[in-house]
Design an enzyme around this catalytic site. Structure first.
Site, PDB file in Angstrom:
ATOM      1  N   TYR A  47       0.851  -1.153   0.025  1.00 29.19           N
ATOM      2  CA  TYR A  47       0.102  -0.066   0.143  1.00 29.19           C
ATOM      3  C   TYR A  47       0.951   1.353   0.068  1.00 29.19           C
ATOM      4  CZ  TYR A  47      -4.174  -2.730   0.197  1.00 29.19           C
ATOM      5  OH  TYR A  47      -5.345  -3.469   0.097  1.00 29.19           O
TER       6      TYR A  47
ATOM      7  N   ASP B 161       3.085  -7.917  -4.489  1.00 27.72           N
ATOM      8  CA  ASP B 161       3.264  -7.885  -6.087  1.00 27.72           C
ATOM      9  C   ASP B 161       4.597  -6.989  -6.308  1.00 27.72           C
ATOM     10  OD1 ASP B 161       2.761  -8.157  -8.599  1.00 27.72           O
ATOM     11  OD2 ASP B 161       0.917  -7.074  -8.560  1.00 27.72           O
TER      12      ASP B 161
ATOM     13  N   LYS C 153       1.098 -15.185   1.276  1.00 30.03           N
ATOM     14  CA  LYS C 153      -0.188 -14.572   0.920  1.00 30.03           C
ATOM     15  C   LYS C 153      -0.390 -15.112  -0.699  1.00 30.03           C
ATOM     16  CE  LYS C 153      -2.902 -10.527   0.079  1.00 30.03           C
ATOM     17  NZ  LYS C 153      -2.940  -9.008   0.159  1.00 30.03           N
ATOM     18  N   ILE C 154      -1.485 -16.023  -0.759  1.00 27.74           N
ATOM     19  CA  ILE C 154      -1.758 -16.369  -2.094  1.00 27.74           C
ATOM     20  C   ILE C 154      -3.179 -15.620  -2.493  1.00 27.74           C
ATOM     21  CG2 ILE C 154      -0.591 -18.461  -2.059  1.00 27.74           C
ATOM     22  CD1 ILE C 154      -3.002 -19.982  -1.095  1.00 27.74           C
ATOM     23  N   ASP C 155      -3.059 -15.184  -3.569  1.00 27.05           N
ATOM     24  CA  ASP C 155      -4.163 -14.107  -4.010  1.00 27.05           C
ATOM     25  C   ASP C 155      -4.796 -14.387  -5.282  1.00 27.05           C
ATOM     26  OD1 ASP C 155      -5.534 -11.567  -3.874  1.00 27.05           O
ATOM     27  OD2 ASP C 155      -3.772 -10.254  -3.715  1.00 27.05           O
TER      28      ASP C 155
ATOM     29  N   CYS D 105      -6.730 -14.822  -0.172  1.00 26.89           N
ATOM     30  CA  CYS D 105      -7.296 -13.694  -0.413  1.00 26.89           C
ATOM     31  C   CYS D 105      -7.926 -13.799  -2.140  1.00 26.89           C
ATOM     32  CB  CYS D 105      -6.229 -12.456  -0.628  1.00 26.89           C
ATOM     33  SG  CYS D 105      -6.802 -10.925  -0.961  1.00 26.89           S
TER      34      CYS D 105
ATOM     35  N   ARG E  15      -8.455 -13.037   3.802  1.00 29.22           N
ATOM     36  CA  ARG E  15      -8.853 -12.080   3.621  1.00 29.22           C
ATOM     37  C   ARG E  15     -10.402 -12.063   3.395  1.00 29.22           C
ATOM     38  NH1 ARG E  15      -8.200  -7.480   0.506  1.00 29.22           N
ATOM     39  NH2 ARG E  15      -5.743  -7.540   0.873  1.00 29.22           N
TER      40      ARG E  15
ATOM     41  N   ASP F 296     -10.045  -5.033  -0.754  1.00 27.03           N
ATOM     42  CA  ASP F 296      -8.771  -4.148  -0.567  1.00 27.03           C
ATOM     43  C   ASP F 296      -9.176  -2.955   0.113  1.00 27.03           C
ATOM     44  OD1 ASP F 296      -7.491  -6.336  -1.861  1.00 27.03           O
ATOM     45  OD2 ASP F 296      -6.373  -4.783  -3.112  1.00 27.03           O
TER      46      ASP F 296
END
Length: 446
Positions: free
Chosen positions: A158, A190, A288-290, A330, A345, A349
């Site tokens: 962020y 990312d 963290k898998i998104d 997520c 999550r 976002d």
């Protein structure tokens, strides 16, 4: 859709709880006479709502879960479905709520919920929360064991977004260490990878992940990493070399079209194991898998497994590769993920802006993140540790005090995502306090 139930209600006081398909899908209680949020742009139906199952023009569509509070003091009716997660609709017609579904559902009842504001959960109810009681039963049926406590984390997203560099990570590692912030994990988000789908090669902004994890370990902290394992961008080497691995339309982002992976293809699961085993051996033990919705897209696959069976197989392949590492989901189909991740999550976002730029509450904003964080609060300590998304409290963040209050009340997993050097005294104190007071993995009090 087939009829399921018909409930007389007080039209002025009745409310309907709509549970969204995946992490980013808006989830909340609404006045029965209203209509729940809808996607503003066509790609968002795929990326933030349920692909292939748009909601009706008016009313509500819960994915696997919907509840009706008649508003007259009578019991709340909770409707839920089985493994394939039926869509359950509700609409107010002539003083009655009509419920229908595209698959089998069961109905349970719970105590009446006292009226409260739109989007607010049943905190004012007399007695137990009917959604919490339903979740207890769902967790037992899923064979849930003890839920692991979540580490605290700093995340690069962020402030730096996809422009993050190795130097940016090291700057914040040093700043966190000097400030003695209670951060357990440094999570690289990312921007570290060469392309979406190419998780074995680095972007030009990173030189060596193994050297970076070693530097993090030198401060007594662990390393975490962001991966979108089931998503493939059109520019990727994987898309060029393995078009037979790809399925469906996964939307558009990063200025490219996106596809999902066929998780019934043994070559794909072998690839996932290679990626995650390699990252684990590089020094990461927090993942963290998104964008996980891409693993459950409708479409033809190598086998006749259903989309959700394929999704489950892909998730299990990742778990096998990472062992006891902490796994945070997520952008994930919520109910099919119970038992597959440690943390989840439960909202859209967050964003430095309070309102979503296009008005769609599935898109980045504090308003959207707060809505579903409250709407899924009962899942914490029952299904997993709830992740409301990162704390961001630098001075440039709109209404930062309100977002900090949401994290303080409903944040199970506590992570922060400001550049530490940008925090003022209030921001630094708030970050330190919320990281130091993360709640245990037990249900929140109502």
């Amino acid at each position: 859709m087939r009829p399921v139930d018909e409930i007389p209600v007080d039209p002025a006081r009745a409310r309907i709880y709509e549970h969204g398909w995946q992490s980013w899908s808006p989830t909340a209680w609404h006045p029965a006479a209203g209509t729940s949020p809808r996607p503003v742009r066509p790609p968002t139906q795929v990326m933030s709502y349920r692909p292939g199952k748009p909601a009706p023009e008016r009313g509500f569509q819960g994915e696997g879960l919907l509840a009706v509070d008649p508003g007259d003091g009578g019991p709340v009716r909770v409707y839920s479905g089985g493994a394939e997660v039926p869509s359950i609709r509700a609409s107010l017609v002539d003083g009655r709520v009509l419920v229908s579904a595209d698959g089998p559902v069961t109905m349970t009842t719970g105590p009446g919920v006292a009226p409260s504001g739109p989007g607010v959960g049943p905190a004012g109810s007399a007695g137990a929360d009917p959604l919490a009681a339903w979740a207890d039963d769902f967790a037992r049926a899923a064979g849930m064991g003890p839920i692991r406590p979540a580490p605290t984390a700093w995340c690069s997203w962020y402030h730096y977004y996809t422009d993050v560099t190795e130097a940016d990570i090291l700057e914040n590692v040093d700043a966190i260490h000097r400030a003695a912030l209670p951060v357990d994990v440094i999570q690289i988000d990312d921007g570290w990878q060469s392309e979406i789908g190419d998780w074995l090669t680095l972007s030009g902004r990173f030189r060596s992940l193994s050297d970076l994890t070693a530097r993090i370990a030198d401060t007594g902290r662990r390393s975490g990493i962001w991966v979108a394992p089931f998503l493939v961008g059109a520019r990727s080497e994987l898309a060029r070399e393995h078009p037979d691995w790809l399925i469906g339309d996964a939307g558009h982002n990063w200025d490219q079209d996106l596809r999902g992976l066929d998780l019934t293809n043994p070559a794909v699961t072998d690839h996932l194991r290679t990626v995650f085993t390699g990252l684990r051996e590089t020094g990461f033990d927090y993942f963290k898998i998104d964008f996980l919705y891409a693993g459950a897209l409708p479409g033809a696959r190598r086998s006749d497994a259903s989309p959700l069976e394929a999704y489950t197989a892909g998730m299990r392949a990742i778990r096998e590769a990472i062992g006891d590492s902490y796994l945070l989901g997520c952008g994930a189909p919520i109910l099919p993920s119970v038992g597959l991740v440690d943390g989840m999550r439960v909202s859209a976002d967050v964003d430095p802006s309070y309102a979503p730029h296009d008005g769609d509450l599935s898109q980045p904003s504090q308003a959207g993140a707060a809505l579903s964080t409250v709407g899924r609060a009962y899942q914490h300590g029952r299904f997993w540790v709830n992740d409301p998304d990162c704390l961001i409290v630098r001075p440039a963040v709109e209404r930062r005090e309100e977002w900090a209050d949401v994290v303080a009340r409903y944040g199970g997993l506590r992570s922060c995502s400001d550049r530490i050097a940008d925090l003022d005294a209030w921001g630094l104190d708030t970050t330190r306090h919320l990281l130091a007071t993360a709640p245990p993995p037990i249900p929140f009090p109502t």
